[in-house]
Design a protein around this motif. Sequence first.
Motif, mmCIF file in Angstrom:
data_model
loop_
_atom_site.group_PDB
_atom_site.id
_atom_site.type_symbol
_atom_site.label_atom_id
_atom_site.label_comp_id
_atom_site.label_asym_id
_atom_site.label_seq_id
_atom_site.Cartn_x
_atom_site.Cartn_y
_atom_site.Cartn_z
ATOM 1 N N ILE A 6 41.915 -71.178 30.852
ATOM 2 C CA ILE A 6 40.693 -71.781 31.376
ATOM 3 C C ILE A 6 39.957 -70.716 32.185
ATOM 4 C CG2 ILE A 6 39.721 -73.636 32.789
ATOM 5 C CD1 ILE A 6 41.301 -74.723 30.422
ATOM 6 N N ALA A 7 38.673 -70.519 31.934
ATOM 7 C CA ALA A 7 37.892 -69.507 32.648
ATOM 8 C C ALA A 7 37.911 -69.773 34.154
ATOM 9 C CB ALA A 7 36.455 -69.492 32.144
ATOM 10 N N ALA A 8 37.972 -68.704 34.918
ATOM 11 C CA ALA A 8 37.953 -68.803 36.380
ATOM 12 C C ALA A 8 36.695 -69.539 36.832
ATOM 13 C CB ALA A 8 37.991 -67.409 36.996
ATOM 14 N N GLY A 9 36.845 -70.394 37.828
ATOM 15 C CA GLY A 9 35.715 -71.130 38.380
ATOM 16 C C GLY A 9 35.416 -72.446 37.679
ATOM 17 N N THR A 10 36.147 -72.755 36.600
ATOM 18 C CA THR A 10 35.945 -74.021 35.887
ATOM 19 C C THR A 10 36.591 -75.144 36.683
ATOM 20 O OG1 THR A 10 36.000 -72.848 33.775
ATOM 21 C CG2 THR A 10 36.316 -75.223 33.695
ATOM 22 N N ALA A 11 35.908 -76.262 36.812
ATOM 23 C CA ALA A 11 36.419 -77.395 37.583
ATOM 24 C C ALA A 11 36.699 -78.576 36.658
ATOM 25 C CB ALA A 11 35.391 -77.801 38.633
ATOM 26 N N ALA A 12 37.532 -79.489 37.142
ATOM 27 C CA ALA A 12 37.760 -80.741 36.413
ATOM 28 C C ALA A 12 36.422 -81.445 36.249
ATOM 29 C CB ALA A 12 38.747 -81.623 37.171
ATOM 30 N N GLY A 13 36.225 -82.069 35.104
ATOM 31 C CA GLY A 13 34.978 -82.759 34.828
ATOM 32 C C GLY A 13 33.963 -81.888 34.094
ATOM 33 N N THR A 14 34.338 -80.652 33.799
ATOM 34 C CA THR A 14 33.436 -79.711 33.143
ATOM 35 C C THR A 14 33.597 -79.772 31.629
ATOM 36 O OG1 THR A 14 33.617 -78.218 35.037
ATOM 37 C CG2 THR A 14 32.805 -77.266 32.984
ATOM 38 N N GLN A 15 32.483 -79.713 30.920
ATOM 39 C CA GLN A 15 32.512 -79.614 29.469
ATOM 40 C C GLN A 15 32.707 -78.140 29.124
ATOM 41 O OE1 GLN A 15 29.046 -81.200 27.551
ATOM 42 N NE2 GLN A 15 30.178 -81.630 25.684
ATOM 43 N N GLU B 284 40.429 -82.917 26.983
ATOM 44 C CA GLU B 284 40.209 -83.847 25.893
ATOM 45 C C GLU B 284 39.430 -83.063 24.845
ATOM 46 O OE1 GLU B 284 37.590 -87.708 24.899
ATOM 47 O OE2 GLU B 284 38.722 -87.780 26.776
ATOM 48 N N VAL B 285 40.042 -82.870 23.677
ATOM 49 C CA VAL B 285 39.442 -82.086 22.599
ATOM 50 C C VAL B 285 39.443 -82.938 21.339
ATOM 51 C CG1 VAL B 285 39.616 -79.979 21.217
ATOM 52 C CG2 VAL B 285 40.318 -79.947 23.620
ATOM 53 N N GLU B 286 38.262 -83.173 20.801
ATOM 54 C CA GLU B 286 38.111 -83.960 19.577
ATOM 55 C C GLU B 286 38.842 -85.306 19.673
ATOM 56 O OE1 GLU B 286 39.276 -81.367 16.391
ATOM 57 O OE2 GLU B 286 37.666 -79.969 16.841
ATOM 58 N N GLY B 287 38.716 -85.938 20.829
ATOM 59 C CA GLY B 287 39.305 -87.258 21.032
ATOM 60 C C GLY B 287 40.790 -87.261 21.338
ATOM 61 N N ARG B 288 41.400 -86.089 21.398
ATOM 62 C CA ARG B 288 42.827 -86.002 21.712
ATOM 63 C C ARG B 288 43.031 -85.318 23.051
ATOM 64 N NH1 ARG B 288 45.804 -83.633 16.520
ATOM 65 N NH2 ARG B 288 44.071 -82.181 16.574
ATOM 66 N N THR B 289 44.062 -85.722 23.752
ATOM 67 C CA THR B 289 44.414 -85.106 25.027
ATOM 68 C C THR B 289 45.402 -83.989 24.757
ATOM 69 O OG1 THR B 289 44.079 -87.196 26.162
ATOM 70 C CG2 THR B 289 45.383 -85.539 27.313
ATOM 71 N N VAL B 290 45.083 -82.788 25.244
ATOM 72 C CA VAL B 290 45.963 -81.636 25.061
ATOM 73 C C VAL B 290 46.182 -80.935 26.389
ATOM 74 C CG1 VAL B 290 45.342 -81.241 22.651
ATOM 75 C CG2 VAL B 290 44.024 -80.140 24.427
ATOM 76 N N ARG B 291 47.380 -80.402 26.554
ATOM 77 C CA ARG B 291 47.717 -79.638 27.761
ATOM 78 C C ARG B 291 47.707 -78.163 27.364
ATOM 79 N NH1 ARG B 291 49.732 -81.058 32.571
ATOM 80 N NH2 ARG B 291 50.090 -83.180 31.848
ATOM 81 N N VAL B 292 47.009 -77.352 28.139
ATOM 82 C CA VAL B 292 46.911 -75.921 27.868
ATOM 83 C C VAL B 292 47.279 -75.145 29.131
ATOM 84 C CG1 VAL B 292 45.127 -76.224 26.110
ATOM 85 C CG2 VAL B 292 44.454 -75.796 28.455
ATOM 86 N N PRO B 293 47.751 -73.914 28.979
ATOM 87 C CA PRO B 293 48.057 -73.098 30.161
ATOM 88 C C PRO B 293 46.798 -72.869 30.991
ATOM 89 C CG PRO B 293 48.962 -72.091 28.166
ATOM 90 C CD PRO B 293 48.077 -73.224 27.724
ATOM 91 N N GLU C 205 41.967 -82.694 33.857
ATOM 92 C CA GLU C 205 42.747 -82.326 35.052
ATOM 93 C C GLU C 205 42.923 -80.818 35.058
ATOM 94 O OE1 GLU C 205 46.547 -84.311 35.233
ATOM 95 O OE2 GLU C 205 45.711 -86.091 34.287
ATOM 96 N N LEU C 206 42.906 -80.253 36.248
ATOM 97 C CA LEU C 206 43.090 -78.820 36.378
ATOM 98 C C LEU C 206 43.843 -78.554 37.665
ATOM 99 C CD1 LEU C 206 42.381 -76.042 35.196
ATOM 100 C CD2 LEU C 206 40.244 -76.142 36.447
ATOM 101 N N GLY C 207 44.955 -77.887 37.555
ATOM 102 C CA GLY C 207 45.747 -77.575 38.730
ATOM 103 C C GLY C 207 47.143 -77.163 38.333
ATOM 104 N N GLY C 208 47.733 -76.279 39.103
ATOM 105 C CA GLY C 208 49.069 -75.807 38.790
ATOM 106 C C GLY C 208 49.067 -74.907 37.565
ATOM 107 N N PRO C 209 50.168 -74.914 36.817
ATOM 108 C CA PRO C 209 50.299 -73.992 35.688
ATOM 109 C C PRO C 209 49.586 -74.435 34.411
ATOM 110 C CG PRO C 209 52.282 -75.282 35.904
ATOM 111 C CD PRO C 209 51.392 -75.656 37.070
#
Length: 60
Positions: A39-48, A26-35, A17-21
């Motif tokens: 995330i690099a500009a232009g990156t979309a949800a669903g991107t590796q 999903e990193v190494e099988g774990r879900t993490v929330r990051v600021p 998911e990408l949006g808001g702040p």
Amino acid sequence: MQEKSNCKIRRSGFVRELGGPSAVLEVEGRTVRVPAGKIAAGTAAGTQVQWNGTLWVPFK
């Protein structure tokens, strides 16, 4: 030119998911929330992505 990473461990993930702040990755099988600013500009949800020591950037 490819950016050099100062990281000793290469981390890769998938943008769930990408949006808001923040973004949800999903990193190494774990879900993490990051600021969203980590995330690099232009990156979309669903991107590796990989961590370059500063930002999560799309795999090329």
